[in-house]
Design an enzyme around this catalytic site. Structure first.
Site, PDB file in Angstrom:
ATOM      1  N   GLU A 270       0.907  -1.224  -0.033  1.00  0.00           N
ATOM      2  CA  GLU A 270       0.027  -0.074   0.149  1.00  0.00           C
ATOM      3  C   GLU A 270       0.829   1.285  -0.010  1.00  0.00           C
ATOM      4  O   GLU A 270       1.767   1.178   0.786  1.00  0.00           O
ATOM      5  CB  GLU A 270      -1.012  -0.108   1.230  1.00  0.00           C
TER       6      GLU A 270
ATOM      7  N   GLY B  30       3.463   2.335  10.809  1.00  0.00           N
ATOM      8  CA  GLY B  30       3.214   1.482  11.876  1.00  0.00           C
ATOM      9  C   GLY B  30       3.018   0.345  11.908  1.00  0.00           C
ATOM     10  O   GLY B  30       3.771  -0.932  12.342  1.00  0.00           O
ATOM     11  N   ALA B  31       2.207  -0.225  10.750  1.00  0.00           N
ATOM     12  CA  ALA B  31       1.785  -1.515  10.348  1.00  0.00           C
ATOM     13  C   ALA B  31       1.126  -1.703   9.276  1.00  0.00           C
ATOM     14  O   ALA B  31       0.548  -0.566   8.442  1.00  0.00           O
ATOM     15  CB  ALA B  31       0.995  -2.263  11.604  1.00  0.00           C
ATOM     16  N   MET B  32       0.717  -2.729   8.738  1.00  0.00           N
ATOM     17  CA  MET B  32       0.046  -2.919   7.558  1.00  0.00           C
ATOM     18  C   MET B  32      -0.839  -4.145   7.593  1.00  0.00           C
ATOM     19  O   MET B  32      -0.586  -5.128   8.039  1.00  0.00           O
ATOM     20  CB  MET B  32       1.160  -3.109   6.232  1.00  0.00           C
TER      21      MET B  32
ATOM     22  N   HIS C 222      -6.347  -1.620  15.321  1.00  0.00           N
ATOM     23  CA  HIS C 222      -6.542  -1.099  14.066  1.00  0.00           C
ATOM     24  C   HIS C 222      -6.230  -1.945  12.726  1.00  0.00           C
ATOM     25  O   HIS C 222      -7.265  -2.217  11.730  1.00  0.00           O
ATOM     26  CB  HIS C 222      -5.732   0.078  14.060  1.00  0.00           C
ATOM     27  N   GLU C 223      -5.457  -2.455  12.713  1.00  0.00           N
ATOM     28  CA  GLU C 223      -4.905  -3.462  11.477  1.00  0.00           C
ATOM     29  C   GLU C 223      -5.902  -4.715  11.556  1.00  0.00           C
ATOM     30  O   GLU C 223      -6.326  -4.999  10.470  1.00  0.00           O
ATOM     31  CB  GLU C 223      -3.629  -3.969  11.408  1.00  0.00           C
TER      32      GLU C 223
ATOM     33  N   HIS D 194      -9.391  -3.413  10.015  1.00  0.00           N
ATOM     34  CA  HIS D 194      -9.311  -3.453   8.384  1.00  0.00           C
ATOM     35  C   HIS D 194      -9.897  -4.589   7.842  1.00  0.00           C
ATOM     36  O   HIS D 194     -10.159  -4.624   6.787  1.00  0.00           O
ATOM     37  CB  HIS D 194      -7.804  -3.061   8.076  1.00  0.00           C
TER      38      HIS D 194
ATOM     39  N   GLU E 168      -9.627   4.403   6.274  1.00  0.00           N
ATOM     40  CA  GLU E 168      -8.906   4.974   7.593  1.00  0.00           C
ATOM     41  C   GLU E 168      -9.639   5.544   8.388  1.00  0.00           C
ATOM     42  O   GLU E 168      -9.552   5.233   9.662  1.00  0.00           O
ATOM     43  CB  GLU E 168      -7.655   5.649   6.792  1.00  0.00           C
TER      44      GLU E 168
HETATM   45  N1  B3K Z   1      -3.002   1.260   5.760  1.00  0.00           N
HETATM   46  C1  B3K Z   1      -1.784   1.276   6.279  1.00  0.00           C
HETATM   47  C2  B3K Z   1      -0.869   2.364   5.669  1.00  0.00           C
HETATM   48  C3  B3K Z   1       0.277   2.101   4.625  1.00  0.00           C
HETATM   49  C4  B3K Z   1       0.701   3.046   3.617  1.00  0.00           C
HETATM   50  C5  B3K Z   1       2.101   3.313   3.451  1.00  0.00           C
HETATM   51  N2  B3K Z   1       2.361   4.208   2.573  1.00  0.00           N
HETATM   52  C6  B3K Z   1      -1.564   1.606   7.733  1.00  0.00           C
HETATM   53  C7  B3K Z   1      -2.779   1.543   8.506  1.00  0.00           C
HETATM   54  O1  B3K Z   1      -3.523   2.626   8.328  1.00  0.00           O
HETATM   55  O2  B3K Z   1      -3.308   0.498   8.829  1.00  0.00           O
HETATM   56 ZN    ZN Z   2      -5.389   1.745   8.539  1.00  0.00          ZN
END
Ligand code: B3K
Ligand code: ZN
Length: 880
Positions: A124, A264-266, A300-301, A304, A323
């Site tokens: 992402e 932070g994380a993905m 949060h992750e 998602h 987000e």
């Molecule tokens: N969706 C990722 C964002 C990563 C984007 C890096 N360019 C983190 C988050 O909002 O959970």
């Molecule tokens: Zn997010």
């Protein structure tokens, strides 16, 4: 590389070709990983047969290409720096490509890269195009099957999205695992990890009785730092079932910790990749704040998986769809798990400082932007936090029940689809029967609305007339603004009774706490049957992301601080009171007049401290005893005078400490504890209160205060206490005392990068005038590397963002240092470079001398050959 072109929302078209299934195979090698892709492609039914196939691709070396098994001749396709075009394709076909990429050279940390020898991915927003040729856009959703081939010794663990379906050994000491992800997803959710990792495993039974295996993968030495993340994950899974009716859908959920990570994380499907700082905790290495941050990010992750993965964004302009909603969800989760008022206070304190500053600066943009050059630059506080505030307003406007039913509709109707912000808001409008058309302006209009409020009490009529006037200042590209629909939660607090009065508006009884709706530029609300003169408590709980001004006197604020039934507004009244006192002191400092402390602030603090024994939320009390930050004070000033702000705030801290020394000492003593560390609300509250008290005691700068800090440091009970004590010692002007502690700490933790990040930050945020020299010195430290984003943030980011007096040194050396780093990082990691520039972009807020120095550095950066990321930010900053 220069002059990149913007992408516009108004140019959106559905893809001409979509991929229904992707079969990928990775033969890993640091210098030349071979990626084979077989894509099952279909033409969009409404697009013309003659349309060529256009795929994104960057930094790929194409080795082979075939359609339906037939290799293509050189005249049948073209490759340039942005991708691949195949001139003629059938309506439905299989495309085979083979490319090579070099993970070890990837310092941008987008696509496939190496971190500490392990392979990992970050796709992402547009990283997948650095892995293979593909329609790299979120509205192309495919099922993926991924085979990872690695070295048995170096990469014993081979992970990708979904479930493992096959594994085996290969000649030459190689082995493979094949993964299948049955849920269609955009390629930004693709993930692969390979390396020498160990796992901690647990299980979760979903509400409907399905068994899910949970794994956290880390380097061996971090196996003892995963408990809290695992417990947080399980709590988050249960919470999403109970609160939103959302269950996890695969049999396996994995989290991997990596050291080099831009964010932070993905939330990659089934395989979340985390910055190690956002997942690893241990009482001896992580502070309470870090424990809470980990809990929030893990949640949060995980959240998602529904808000983002099952239902995703049509295009990147809709980024806040996933987000904003997901931040709102994680905020509510953390509020339910910890102290809800403290969570709100901390979120708002941060929001009003950092997001308001973004809204007031040259990079201001709507929550749904209408154009961008580099989408990586739009992972902002506006998209995330203001987006969450908008969702929160929606929840409050329609009420929880309708909101939940709207959310059910949204997930059911759009499961497996890529949708827009309107789709989300429509579900809420349908579920509630409300007209949300004016409300939608929140998404398209940038800038922070300002509300000027005033009220009058009519003794004869027993009426209170409240007038609200809204105005949103111009932002880049948006000179004119329309009135917004702003919900104001409020009460009228009776000055005699100290209680919320019953509210009657136009004959309608509304209870003691209500929401009024400001929709026009100016509106007057007349409350009748108001039996006594009230003080209004407005925008309770920060009911809208606005700046609300009301001509409160200091007595009014002290009254609200003591009596408001809304905990958030009690805190806010204290902040407003402190700000008024700080204003005077800032003026006194600038005019060279003697500073005098406002006794009302001292008395307010005395009453707060008197509640320390009886309060049931020590964490809230700790927040109330904390002065507004220098950054927040600066936000309130027409022209920022960093030195006056620092001097005024220090003066208030010292005056309070001297006046209330015994009270602070009593609170400090009463809240010390030898109990084994636990990251639980009650302990955290007591620790925060104790540590706030310690900060005041140290501010006196006498031996007694310093000794308490030294003892707390030496007791070595947990990182929260140790770090706080070390910070106080290092930031004290008695810093002669801090060197031994810093040395001991640095030696003890040299092996732990996350603790060393704290060691770096503590030193470069000290207000003493040698901070800049320390930054230079520490940049030569063997443990410093520009290639590790956490380290860059800990050292350069912390200096430029948090050490206001030293970054803004009048000789401009702080600015120069930042520009030097940005110029170097522009080549290595453009995403981080572009983020780091932020403090320089705020030059308009400072005096002319500093403005010139800041602009000079921005111009020096602009003269370089720039990445689109840095180009976009610098152009905006200099266009003002
Ligand atoms: N969706 C990722 C964002 C990563 C984007 C890096 N360019 C983190 C988050 O909002 O959970
Ligand atoms: Zn997010």
């Amino acid at each position: 590389m220069s002059d990149p072109k913007p992408t516009y929302l108004s140019d959106y078209r559905p893809p001409a070709h979509r991929v229904t299934h992707a079969e990928l195979s990775f033969d890993l090698d640091p210098a030349a990983t071979r990626v084979k892709a077989r894509l099952h492609v279909e033409r969009h039914p409404e697009r013309e047969a003659a349309e060529p196939l256009v795929l994104d691709g960057e930094q790929l070396t194409l080795e082979a290409i075939a359609i339906d098994g037939q290799p293509l001749g050189e005249d049948e396709y073209a490759v340039d720096e942005h991708g691949l075009t195949v001139h003629r394709v059938p309506e439905r076909f299989q495309l085979d490509t083979e490319v090579t990429i070099a993970p070890q050279e990837n310092t941008a940390l987008e696509g496939l890269y190496q971190s500490n020898g392990m392979y990992c991915t970050q796709c992402e927003a547009e990283g997948f195009r650095r892995i293979t040729f593909y329609p790299d856009r979120p509205d192309v959703m495919a099922t993926f099957s991924t085979t990872v081939i690695g070295d048995v010794e170096r990469e014993p663990v081979l992970l990708a999205n979904g479930n493992p379906v096959e594994r085996g050994t290969l000649p030459g000491g190689r082995h493979f695992v094949t993964w299948e992800d049955p849920f269609p997803k955009p390629c930004y959710l693709f993930a692969l990890v390979a390396g020498d990792l160990e796992k901690v495993e647990d299980r979760f039974t979903t509400a409907s009785g399905r068994e899910v295996t949970l794994q956290i993968w880390v380097e061996e030495e971090n196996l003892d730092k995963t408990d809290h993340a695992m417990a947080s994950l399980k709590r988050a899974m249960r919470w999403d079932e109970e609160t939103y009716g959302r269950e996890y859908d695969l049999d396996l959920f994995m989290i991997v910790a990596v050291n080099d990570f831009n964010m932070g994380a993905m939330e990659n499907k089934g395989l979340n990749i985390f910055n190690s700082a956002a997942v690893l905790t241990h009482p001896h290495t992580a502070t309470d704040a870090a424990f809470q941050r980990v809990e929030g990010i893990v949640a949060h992750e995980y959240f998602h998986n529904w808000s983002g993965n099952r239902v995703t964004c049509r295009d990147w302009f809709q980024l806040s769809l996933k987000e904003g909603f997901t931040v709102f969800r994680d905020q509510c989760f953390s509020a339910d798990t910890n102290s809800a008022p403290v969570k709100r206070i901390q979120d708002v304190a941060f929001f009003r400082t950092a997001q308001f500053a973004e809204d007031a600066g040259p990079t201001a943009h709507p929550v749904r932007p209408d154009h961008y050059i580099e989408i990586s630059n739009f992972y902002t506080l506006t998209i995330y936090e203001k987006g969450a505030e908008i969702v929160r307003m929606l929840r409050n406007l329609v009420g929880w029940e309708a909101f939940r039913s709207g959310s059910d509709r949204y997930f059911e109707r759009f499961d497996g689809q890529a949708v827009t912000i309107e789709d989300f808001v429509d579900c809420m409008a349908e579920a509630s029967g409300q007209d949300l058309s004016q409300f939608l302006r929140w998404y398209s209009q940038a800038g922070t609305p300002e509300i000027d409020a005033h009220g009058e009490y009519d003794y004869a009529e027993c009426e209170y007339r409240l007038t609200l006037r809204q105005r949103t200042p111009a932002t880049p590209d948006q000179p004119e603004k329309l009135p917004l629909h702003i919900p104001i939660r409020m009460g009228l607090v009776g000055t005699k009774s100290g209680e919320d009065l019953t509210l009657t508006l136009e004959g309608e009884q509304l209870g003691r706490d209500t929401v009024i709706h400001l929709r026009e530029e100016e509106q007057t609300f007349v409350f009748s049957d108001v039996a006594e003169a009230p003080v209004p408590s407005l925008a309770r709980g920060f009911s809208a992301p606005v700046k609300l001004r009301f001509p409160y006197g200091r007595e009014d604020l002290a009254f609200l601080l003591a009596n408001d039934s809304d905990g958030f507004n009690r805190w806010d009244a204290g902040q407003r009171l402190a700000l008024l006192a700080l204003d005077d002191l800032i003026a006194a400092h600038r005019n060279g007049v003697e500073k005098v402390m406002d006794p009302r602030v001292v008395e307010a603090f005395r009453s707060l401290l008197a509640q320390a024994d009886t309060t049931d939320d020590k964490a809230v009390l700790a927040e109330m005893l904390t002065l507004p930050s220098e950054a927040y004070i600066a936000e309130q000033q027409p022209l920022v005078d960093v030195d006056a702000i620092h001097a005024a705030r220090t003066f208030v801290k010292q005056s309070l400490a001297l006046a209330l020394r015994d009270d602070f000492l009593a609170v400090y003593e009463a809240n010390r504890s030898d109990a084994p560390y636990a990251p639980e609300p009650e302990q955290i509250g007591a620790r925060s209160l104790k540590n706030v008290a310690l900060a005041y005691l140290v501010a006196i700068e006498d031996d007694a205060g310093i000794e308490h800090a030294q003892q707390q440091f030496a007791a070595d009970h947990n990182m929260t206490d140790v770090r706080h004590a070390l910070t106080l010692l290092t930031h004290s002007s008695r810093d002669d005392l801090s060197d031994p502690a810093l040395r001991a700490f640095g030696e003890k933790w040299a092996h732990d990068p996350l603790v060393m990040d704290q060691w770096f930050s503590i030193q470069v945020t000290r207000p003493q005038s040698d901070a800049l020299e320390r930054v230079r010195f520490l940049m030569d430290h063997p443990a410093f590397s520009l290639k590790n984003p956490n380290r860059v943030r800990a050292l350069v980011g912390a200096f430029a963002g948090q050490n206001r007096v030293n970054f803004h040194r009048p000789d401009g050396q702080g600015y120069q240092l930042l520009a030097d780093v940005v110029i170097e990082l522009n080549r290595l990691n453009p995403e981080i470079a572009a983020r780091l520039i932020t403090p320089l972009t705020r030059w308009q807020r400072f005096d002319e001398g500093r403005q010139e120095l800041m602009k000079r550095e921005l111009e020096r950066i602009r003269a370089e050959e720039l990445s689109p990321n840095v180009y976009e930010v610098v152009e905006k900053a200099l266009a003002q």
